[in-house]
Design a protein around this motif. Sequence first.
Motif: not given
Length: 489
Positions: A391-415
């Motif tokens: 609502l506040e930051s649009g698809v841009l903000g939602m994509f950025a937050m997903a990238l910020t959280m999911l990239a480190p999480m997946c990297s830590a769990l698998w790599k």
Amino acid sequence: MKLTNQNDVGAVNKSAPGIILIVTSVVAVVAGFFDIRYSFGAFAALAVLALVQSIGLGRFLPKAPVGWLYALVIFVTCWAPALGTVGTISRFVLAGVCLVALIHSFSLPAPRMNKAAKAGVVILLVSLILSTLGAASSAYGLSRLLNWTMFIPLLWLGFRRPDIRGAGFGLVVTSIFQMIGVGLQMAGLMKGTWGGLLTSGLTYNPETSSWLTRYTGFTMNPNNLALVLACGVIVLAACLLADLPRRTKVGFLMLMGLFAVGIVLTGSRGGLVAVAIGVVVLFFFAGKRGVALGITVLGLAIVAYVITGSRELDRLLQSFIEIVSGVDASATQRSNVWLTRLQSTQNGNMFIGTGFGGYAPELFAGQHGLDVDPASARRATVDNSWLKILLESGVLGMFAMALTMLAPMCSALWKSTGDRRLWGIAAGAVIAALIWRSISVDMLDQNPWNAFVFIALGLAAASTAPRPDDEPEAAQKQGSALLLRRGVK
């Protein structure tokens, strides 16, 4: 000439607990003139220290100042909601210290952050700034921007100077401290409990049912307390996989049980699911040993439940059936709020959002100064971090937050590998629990989650990043391999 002998040392050791108790009592009395909760806090801190000593938690004490900083941030931000103005000032001071620590860290060699995580943070900041410019009120936008970003330096600091001891120690000690608050509430010495659940759904019968008391500890919010305790359980579960003395592991199992009881006492269904998700993720990625340990812990939990029974847990489990059946009033109300807020996007920009408070301009357009009317904030709640970002930051903000959280999480769990594997999967499991909880709360608008999220992300990213001290070891291995090949020839 010796100043002490063996007998003198023994005498000093015997008198030390008494001296500590007297000092604590004096501090508690003085603090009581300001706020009775400070008095409770003094004795709670003493109890925490005693527990640390008794189960060997002292072996996890941070070794560097940055580790103590992580522990202090976790402890203070969890207590801040109960301290009013003092808590607010403390959060701002700690945010400033974190920024100074980050600036200082740039004078020392450190690895580079993963490109995906770095891009996510940059895009997230850009989207938040755009939302501030388009806010329903400039003052409200600035206050929200400050609250969202004040602990973002912890992400880079945790990445550049990871100290898993500090974060883990702070989380466990904080959970113990919060359970002391629950104990005070159960004894009737401290107010702040909530009521609910048994008034939800069509199955409620006022003649046979009663309110289910929801304990809040020092966070003053049962849902937040449940997630704090859930993260504490995940960290302790990770410690069970380490090579530790039996006494310490038994102590950790007891603490896990205590925190699990605390989660049930909060009446938080989201917290119950969060701890389940976090522990399952942790044990799954720990391999066969982790799966075996997970089955053992689950078995102990089932045995404990069968022996003791729990009306509160029975009610929580029953409420999940009501949610699925569509008869839970709380879940129905929340879903209706989501649908209502989504309709407000028709007049906004789906790509960059409508700005902070832009989905409810009638509540925030008249705000003046940086102080936001709490009543307006409650009326404009969304109870879903991802929807609020949309609502506040649009698809841009939602994509950025997903990238910020999911990239480190997946990297830590698998790599993550080697000596970083354990704390890598622990950080990833904590992030998984936080992501789940973010679906039903405005996480980055509440204490202490804007600090928790960025600490966890920084540590997760650091678990897979090549560090400067790894380079000499890598060069040595490469040189040995080269010499070996030459010898073979």
